[in-house]
Design a protein around this motif. Structure first.
Motif, mmCIF file in Angstrom:
data_model
loop_
_atom_site.group_PDB
_atom_site.id
_atom_site.type_symbol
_atom_site.label_atom_id
_atom_site.label_comp_id
_atom_site.label_asym_id
_atom_site.label_seq_id
_atom_site.Cartn_x
_atom_site.Cartn_y
_atom_site.Cartn_z
ATOM 1 N N UNK A 43 0.820 -1.210 0.000
ATOM 2 C CA UNK A 43 0.000 0.000 0.000
ATOM 3 C C UNK A 43 0.852 1.257 0.000
ATOM 4 N N UNK A 44 2.178 1.111 0.181
ATOM 5 C CA UNK A 44 3.057 2.276 0.195
ATOM 6 C C UNK A 44 3.205 2.847 -1.205
ATOM 7 N N UNK A 45 3.511 4.130 -1.273
ATOM 8 C CA UNK A 45 3.662 4.805 -2.563
ATOM 9 C C UNK A 45 4.900 4.274 -3.279
ATOM 10 N N UNK A 46 4.722 3.922 -4.541
ATOM 11 C CA UNK A 46 5.814 3.392 -5.340
ATOM 12 C C UNK A 46 5.980 4.212 -6.614
ATOM 13 N N UNK A 47 7.151 4.094 -7.216
ATOM 14 C CA UNK A 47 7.418 4.697 -8.514
ATOM 15 C C UNK A 47 7.268 3.594 -9.554
ATOM 16 N N UNK A 48 6.326 3.771 -10.464
ATOM 17 C CA UNK A 48 5.983 2.702 -11.406
ATOM 18 C C UNK A 48 6.018 3.227 -12.838
ATOM 19 N N UNK A 49 6.765 2.537 -13.691
ATOM 20 C CA UNK A 49 6.746 2.839 -15.125
ATOM 21 C C UNK A 49 5.657 1.996 -15.777
ATOM 22 N N UNK A 50 4.884 2.603 -16.672
ATOM 23 C CA UNK A 50 3.822 1.879 -17.377
ATOM 24 C C UNK A 50 4.130 1.904 -18.872
ATOM 25 N N UNK A 51 4.287 0.719 -19.453
ATOM 26 C CA UNK A 51 4.481 0.629 -20.899
ATOM 27 C C UNK A 51 3.155 0.951 -21.569
ATOM 28 N N UNK A 52 3.101 2.064 -22.280
ATOM 29 C CA UNK A 52 1.854 2.534 -22.868
ATOM 30 C C UNK A 52 1.964 2.595 -24.387
ATOM 31 N N UNK A 53 0.872 2.219 -25.049
ATOM 32 C CA UNK A 53 0.870 2.135 -26.509
ATOM 33 C C UNK A 53 0.021 3.214 -27.166
ATOM 34 N N UNK A 54 -0.702 3.994 -26.347
ATOM 35 C CA UNK A 54 -1.672 4.921 -26.904
ATOM 36 C C UNK A 54 -3.054 4.308 -26.975
ATOM 37 N N UNK A 55 -3.196 3.075 -26.492
ATOM 38 C CA UNK A 55 -4.481 2.392 -26.486
ATOM 39 C C UNK A 55 -5.149 2.441 -25.126
ATOM 40 N N UNK A 56 -6.354 1.922 -25.058
ATOM 41 C CA UNK A 56 -7.151 2.056 -23.843
ATOM 42 C C UNK A 56 -6.638 1.178 -22.699
ATOM 43 N N UNK A 57 -6.125 -0.002 -22.995
ATOM 44 C CA UNK A 57 -5.727 -0.925 -21.937
ATOM 45 C C UNK A 57 -4.562 -0.386 -21.105
ATOM 46 N N UNK A 58 -3.493 0.019 -21.767
ATOM 47 C CA UNK A 58 -2.334 0.529 -21.030
ATOM 48 C C UNK A 58 -2.636 1.883 -20.398
ATOM 49 N N UNK A 59 -3.504 2.666 -21.032
ATOM 50 C CA UNK A 59 -3.875 3.962 -20.461
ATOM 51 C C UNK A 59 -4.621 3.786 -19.141
ATOM 52 N N UNK A 60 -5.569 2.859 -19.107
ATOM 53 C CA UNK A 60 -6.313 2.613 -17.877
ATOM 54 C C UNK A 60 -5.429 1.943 -16.830
ATOM 55 N N UNK A 61 -4.465 1.147 -17.253
ATOM 56 C CA UNK A 61 -3.502 0.581 -16.304
ATOM 57 C C UNK A 61 -2.770 1.710 -15.573
ATOM 58 N N UNK A 62 -2.342 2.728 -16.333
ATOM 59 C CA UNK A 62 -1.673 3.885 -15.725
ATOM 60 C C UNK A 62 -2.629 4.662 -14.822
ATOM 61 N N UNK A 63 -3.856 4.832 -15.276
ATOM 62 C CA UNK A 63 -4.856 5.559 -14.492
ATOM 63 C C UNK A 63 -5.098 4.890 -13.140
ATOM 64 N N UNK A 64 -5.258 3.567 -13.138
ATOM 65 C CA UNK A 64 -5.537 2.846 -11.898
ATOM 66 C C UNK A 64 -4.394 2.977 -10.904
ATOM 67 N N UNK A 65 -3.171 2.898 -11.397
ATOM 68 C CA UNK A 65 -2.015 3.028 -10.508
ATOM 69 C C UNK A 65 -1.896 4.455 -9.974
ATOM 70 N N UNK A 66 -2.174 5.426 -10.828
ATOM 71 C CA UNK A 66 -2.159 6.842 -10.396
ATOM 72 C C UNK A 66 -3.239 7.073 -9.339
ATOM 73 N N UNK A 67 -4.395 6.469 -9.537
ATOM 74 C CA UNK A 67 -5.503 6.628 -8.601
ATOM 75 C C UNK A 67 -5.171 6.024 -7.242
ATOM 76 N N UNK A 68 -4.344 4.968 -7.240
ATOM 77 C CA UNK A 68 -3.942 4.325 -5.991
ATOM 78 C C UNK A 68 -2.871 5.119 -5.240
ATOM 79 N N UNK A 69 -2.430 6.215 -5.841
ATOM 80 C CA UNK A 69 -1.483 7.092 -5.162
ATOM 81 C C UNK A 69 -0.031 6.901 -5.538
ATOM 82 N N UNK A 70 0.228 6.077 -6.530
ATOM 83 C CA UNK A 70 1.611 5.833 -6.936
ATOM 84 C C UNK A 70 2.122 6.935 -7.866
#
Length: 369
Positions: free
Chosen positions: A3-30
């Motif tokens: 639950x601690x704040x982490x630094x996370x790189x998200x491989x993003x393609x410009x598509x919806x799946x990787x974008x929402x993956x980044x959104x969810x992690x950002x929403x969790x406070x990372x």
């Protein structure tokens, strides 16, 4: 995940799946940084690949989410580790899967290493539909959305490369992912046509593309019962199970074998011919994600599990036998269509992907071809 704040790189393609993956992690406070991989140099291909458009969608998505973004160039690595083996495989008469090779050699190897060494991140996340349990030893689990599960494409990733990997959308349905994108104001991303196939091919016909790198060669074309159809060059890039289109043929014929050394292709009439099916085939260079499965095979020389030889194909019960040369003999309980050398076989136990390996040969249901 901690639950601690982490630094996370998200491989993003410009598509919806990787974008929402980044959104969810950002929403969790990372602390999240978006990474766009450039694997193919479109300046050499007259702009057919949509990389430029995808790059712009990636930047807009990152700005919308309020996260930094970065492009990394793996063009040379991709050419050396993915595209060249792909072309060489076709020259040798086999049918490789570049997406599986890319995951093993680029995304979960080169990119993972880059992020660790240059960005100081704790984890690398992707938009794959898969789940990962990493309590002590990694377990690759099928996605909740069975129709989108991508564990087949991940089955050749080394177990050590799955350390510090995250699949944030693996527990979501595709419809839920799209709805989230709409909810946060990313309508273009949510309604964007899903990317299918291999990027370096783009919208072109596959054989038109690959013929730019491999010269068509004449093959002697024979039937399963010994009839000869003469020499033809239009079948030199064909693969097992593909329909053979030769002018003047009244019935449908399908490729059952291809000998690139002797330059001979063998055909069988009809999609249901037994020469197109097999229950025994061989796998080389097995990659085991599951420690338990690898240990059991090593000790007992046999392993009961399930097999999948194509993305989203039904799982079929099988018995794997370890051979003296390290190859695996796979005995399927059901007949499998067009088991093709060069393609990948993934092993499963219930919903866990155990690993897999490249198909090298098969025994068809006809004793001799």
């Amino acid at each position: 995940m901690s639950s601690s704040r982490q630094v996370i790189a998200v491989a993003m393609s410009g598509g919806v799946d990787s974008t929402i993956a980044a959104y969810l992690l950002r929403k969790q406070g990372h602390e999240v940084v978006g990474i766009f991989m450039k694997n193919w140099d479109i300046t050499e291909e007259t702009g057919i690949c949509k990389t430029d458009e995808d790059m712009q969608d990636f930047i807009k998505s990152c700005n919308h989410l309020g996260i930094p973004h970065k492009e990394v160039n793996f063009v040379q690595d991709y050419w050396h580790h993915v595209f060249s083996p792909f072309v060489n495989g076709y020259k040798q008469g086999i049918t490789p899967n570049p997406d599986i090779t890319c995951n093993r050699m680029i995304k979960f190897n080169k990119l993972r290493q880059y992020c660790s060494e240059n960005l100081g991140v704790d984890n690398l996340a992707t938009g794959h539909y898969a789940q990962l349990v990493t309590d002590s030893k990694p377990k690759l689990i099928q996605a909740v959305d069975e129709a989108k599960d991508q564990t087949y494409f991940l089955a050749n990733v080394k177990k050590i490369s799955l350390k510090n990997i995250m699949f944030p959308i693996g527990n979501l349905l595709k419809s839920e992912v799209k709805n989230l994108a709409l909810k946060i104001g990313l309508r273009k991303i949510a309604t964007k046509k899903e990317s299918m196939g291999v990027c370096f091919i783009g919208k072109r016909n596959f054989k038109t593309f690959i013929s730019e790198y491999i010269e068509n060669q004449e093959y002697d074309v024979n039937t399963i019962d010994g009839q000869n159809f003469g020499k033809h060059s239009n079948l030199s890039l064909s693969t097992i199970g593909e329909r053979a289109r030769i002018g003047g043929m009244s019935e449908r014929w399908y490729v059952v074998s291809k000998d690139s050394n002797r330059k001979v292709i063998t055909l069988a009439p009809g999609i249901n011919h037994p020469a197109l099916y097999c229950r025994i085939f061989y796998v080389a260079d097995a990659n085991w994600i599951s420690y338990c499965a690898e240990m059991q095979l090593s000790l007992r020389k046999e392993l009961e599990c399930h097999i999948r030889i194509r993305h989203l194909a039904p799982l079929v019960p099988c018995l794997i036998k370890l051979q003296y040369n390290g190859f695996l003999e796979v005995n399927s309980q059901q007949s499998l269509f067009a088991v093709t050398p060069g393609q990948f076989a993934a092993f499963y136990s219930r919903n866990e992907c155990l690993g897999g390996g490249q198909i090298v040969s098969s025994h068809t249901m006809v004793s001799k071809i």
